[in-house]
Design a protein around this motif. Structure first.
Motif, PDB file in Angstrom:
ATOM      1  N   LEU A   1       0.828  -1.203   0.000  1.00  0.00           N
ATOM      2  CA  LEU A   1       0.000   0.000   0.000  1.00  0.00           C
ATOM      3  C   LEU A   1       0.867   1.260   0.000  1.00  0.00           C
ATOM      4  O   LEU A   1       0.560   2.241  -0.695  1.00  0.00           O
ATOM      5  CB  LEU A   1      -0.925   0.021   1.222  1.00  0.00           C
ATOM      6  CG  LEU A   1      -2.072  -0.972   1.251  1.00  0.00           C
ATOM      7  CD1 LEU A   1      -2.824  -0.850   2.571  1.00  0.00           C
ATOM      8  CD2 LEU A   1      -3.015  -0.760   0.093  1.00  0.00           C
ATOM      9  N   LEU A   2       1.931   1.253   0.777  1.00  0.00           N
ATOM     10  CA  LEU A   2       2.812   2.408   0.860  1.00  0.00           C
ATOM     11  C   LEU A   2       3.474   2.703  -0.484  1.00  0.00           C
ATOM     12  O   LEU A   2       3.593   3.870  -0.886  1.00  0.00           O
ATOM     13  CB  LEU A   2       3.875   2.191   1.938  1.00  0.00           C
ATOM     14  CG  LEU A   2       4.847   3.341   2.170  1.00  0.00           C
ATOM     15  CD1 LEU A   2       4.102   4.565   2.690  1.00  0.00           C
ATOM     16  CD2 LEU A   2       5.923   2.921   3.154  1.00  0.00           C
ATOM     17  N   ILE A   3       3.874   1.670  -1.201  1.00  0.00           N
ATOM     18  CA  ILE A   3       4.477   1.863  -2.524  1.00  0.00           C
ATOM     19  C   ILE A   3       3.454   2.488  -3.470  1.00  0.00           C
ATOM     20  O   ILE A   3       3.777   3.413  -4.225  1.00  0.00           O
ATOM     21  CB  ILE A   3       5.002   0.527  -3.084  1.00  0.00           C
ATOM     22  CG1 ILE A   3       6.161   0.027  -2.237  1.00  0.00           C
ATOM     23  CG2 ILE A   3       5.421   0.665  -4.541  1.00  0.00           C
ATOM     24  CD1 ILE A   3       7.322   0.977  -2.155  1.00  0.00           C
TER      25      ILE A   3
ATOM     26  N   LEU B   1       0.646   8.119 -10.589  1.00  0.00           N
ATOM     27  CA  LEU B   1      -0.365   7.358 -11.312  1.00  0.00           C
ATOM     28  C   LEU B   1       0.194   6.802 -12.618  1.00  0.00           C
ATOM     29  O   LEU B   1      -0.013   5.644 -12.954  1.00  0.00           O
ATOM     30  CB  LEU B   1      -1.584   8.240 -11.593  1.00  0.00           C
ATOM     31  CG  LEU B   1      -2.735   7.606 -12.345  1.00  0.00           C
ATOM     32  CD1 LEU B   1      -3.325   6.463 -11.528  1.00  0.00           C
ATOM     33  CD2 LEU B   1      -3.800   8.630 -12.662  1.00  0.00           C
ATOM     34  N   VAL B   2       0.927   7.640 -13.342  1.00  0.00           N
ATOM     35  CA  VAL B   2       1.547   7.212 -14.593  1.00  0.00           C
ATOM     36  C   VAL B   2       3.045   7.131 -14.358  1.00  0.00           C
ATOM     37  O   VAL B   2       3.689   8.124 -14.035  1.00  0.00           O
ATOM     38  CB  VAL B   2       1.229   8.210 -15.727  1.00  0.00           C
ATOM     39  CG1 VAL B   2       1.905   7.780 -17.016  1.00  0.00           C
ATOM     40  CG2 VAL B   2      -0.260   8.337 -15.927  1.00  0.00           C
TER      41      VAL B   2
ATOM     42  N   ARG C   1      -0.881   6.958  -7.381  1.00  0.00           N
ATOM     43  CA  ARG C   1      -1.481   5.722  -7.870  1.00  0.00           C
ATOM     44  C   ARG C   1      -2.543   5.232  -6.887  1.00  0.00           C
ATOM     45  O   ARG C   1      -3.561   4.667  -7.278  1.00  0.00           O
ATOM     46  CB  ARG C   1      -0.392   4.663  -8.073  1.00  0.00           C
ATOM     47  CG  ARG C   1      -0.891   3.442  -8.812  1.00  0.00           C
ATOM     48  CD  ARG C   1       0.229   2.520  -9.160  1.00  0.00           C
ATOM     49  NE  ARG C   1       0.812   1.959  -7.948  1.00  0.00           N
ATOM     50  CZ  ARG C   1       1.959   1.315  -7.902  1.00  0.00           C
ATOM     51  NH1 ARG C   1       2.668   1.167  -8.979  1.00  0.00           N
ATOM     52  NH2 ARG C   1       2.401   0.834  -6.773  1.00  0.00           N
ATOM     53  N   LEU C   2      -2.312   5.452  -5.597  1.00  0.00           N
ATOM     54  CA  LEU C   2      -3.271   5.089  -4.554  1.00  0.00           C
ATOM     55  C   LEU C   2      -3.571   6.346  -3.745  1.00  0.00           C
ATOM     56  O   LEU C   2      -2.723   6.818  -2.997  1.00  0.00           O
ATOM     57  CB  LEU C   2      -2.688   3.994  -3.650  1.00  0.00           C
ATOM     58  CG  LEU C   2      -3.579   3.473  -2.543  1.00  0.00           C
ATOM     59  CD1 LEU C   2      -4.779   2.736  -3.123  1.00  0.00           C
ATOM     60  CD2 LEU C   2      -2.799   2.556  -1.612  1.00  0.00           C
ATOM     61  N   PRO C   3      -4.759   6.930  -3.889  1.00  0.00           N
ATOM     62  CA  PRO C   3      -5.083   8.161  -3.165  1.00  0.00           C
ATOM     63  C   PRO C   3      -5.071   7.961  -1.647  1.00  0.00           C
ATOM     64  O   PRO C   3      -5.182   6.840  -1.142  1.00  0.00           O
ATOM     65  CB  PRO C   3      -6.494   8.512  -3.644  1.00  0.00           C
ATOM     66  CG  PRO C   3      -6.682   7.745  -4.900  1.00  0.00           C
ATOM     67  CD  PRO C   3      -5.826   6.522  -4.797  1.00  0.00           C
TER      68      PRO C   3
ATOM     69  N   ARG D   1      14.759   1.666  -3.577  1.00  0.00           N
ATOM     70  CA  ARG D   1      14.379   1.701  -4.990  1.00  0.00           C
ATOM     71  C   ARG D   1      13.374   2.817  -5.256  1.00  0.00           C
ATOM     72  O   ARG D   1      13.479   3.542  -6.248  1.00  0.00           O
ATOM     73  CB  ARG D   1      13.791   0.351  -5.403  1.00  0.00           C
ATOM     74  CG  ARG D   1      13.447   0.255  -6.874  1.00  0.00           C
ATOM     75  CD  ARG D   1      12.895  -1.111  -7.235  1.00  0.00           C
ATOM     76  NE  ARG D   1      11.744  -1.505  -6.459  1.00  0.00           N
ATOM     77  CZ  ARG D   1      10.487  -1.196  -6.783  1.00  0.00           C
ATOM     78  NH1 ARG D   1      10.227  -0.492  -7.838  1.00  0.00           N
ATOM     79  NH2 ARG D   1       9.496  -1.620  -6.032  1.00  0.00           N
ATOM     80  N   GLN D   2      12.412   3.010  -4.348  1.00  0.00           N
ATOM     81  CA  GLN D   2      11.395   4.046  -4.524  1.00  0.00           C
ATOM     82  C   GLN D   2      12.018   5.442  -4.435  1.00  0.00           C
ATOM     83  O   GLN D   2      11.685   6.325  -5.218  1.00  0.00           O
ATOM     84  CB  GLN D   2      10.295   3.884  -3.469  1.00  0.00           C
ATOM     85  CG  GLN D   2       9.113   4.796  -3.673  1.00  0.00           C
ATOM     86  CD  GLN D   2       8.329   4.465  -4.921  1.00  0.00           C
ATOM     87  OE1 GLN D   2       8.274   3.320  -5.358  1.00  0.00           O
ATOM     88  NE2 GLN D   2       7.708   5.471  -5.502  1.00  0.00           N
TER      89      GLN D   2
END
Length: 198
Positions: free
Chosen positions: A78-80, A86-87, A114-116, A163-164
């Protein structure tokens, strides 16, 4: 024949009333869930209280480490999603979708997650509720050596976040509004119209 039709009619009316009751309960649930949307601080405080209750329960019963590990993996996922745009700029998507600006001269494009935040909060809260309920069933208490699970989760978290963060640095985006420039509205027009006393 009439008795069979009567029982079918009764069963269809009882299933209809059950469906209506379930639908009404779902609408009431959705109504209160929608009312919590603008109150982000209170929602997160309630979720934090739920997290504390879950952690205290797991600590005192000294078990359910596999449930906690699965919960940790799900929260990392979820955190990622919460930190990702989003794109994805790395993917070769068609040019009609907005991408993040890569140069200072590029047009400003707001960061769209990507996840509000609301879905992140809702999924996290639901996951803790499910995990808390699972701690009441002994079949989910699989005996494991918990330090190995904890070490593996920490390694997974560190590698994934590294990585993020590298992705954020490469494409120059910040998923938070802290430190970003804020633009005020038309304060000059409002103050000049308010100062007209004649």
């Amino acid at each position: 024949m009439e008795g069979g039709n009567l029982s079918n009619g009764e069963s269809s009316s009882s299933s209809s009333s059950v469906n209506k009751w379930v639908h009404n309960v779902w609408r009431l649930y959705q109504y209160y869930l929608d009312k919590t949307t603008p109150h982000a601080n209170y929602r997160w405080i309630a979720t934090f209280a739920l997290v504390v209750i879950y952690c205290v329960r797991v600590f005192y019963i000294e078990g359910f480490y596999v449930v906690s590990y699965g919960l940790g993996i799900y929260l990392l996922n979820l955190l990622i999603g919460f930190l990702s745009p989003l794109v994805d700029p790395e993917s070769n998507v068609s040019s009609d979708q907005p991408l993040l600006p890569t140069k200072g001269s590029d047009e400003f494009k707001p960061f769209i997650r990507r996840l509000p935040e609301f879905k992140f909060w809702y999924s996290m809260t639901k996951a803790f509720c499910i995990a808390f309920v699972m701690t009441f069933f002994s079949m989910f208490d699989v005996p494991v050596f918990w330090p190995i699970l904890l070490f593996y989760w920490i390694m997974l978290f560190v590698l994934t976040m590294r990585r993020q963060i590298a992705h954020m640095i490469k494409y120059k985006y910040i998923p938070f509004s802290i430190g970003k420039q804020k633009y005020g509205g038309k304060k000059g027009a409002a103050s000049s119209s308010g100062s007209r006393g004649d």
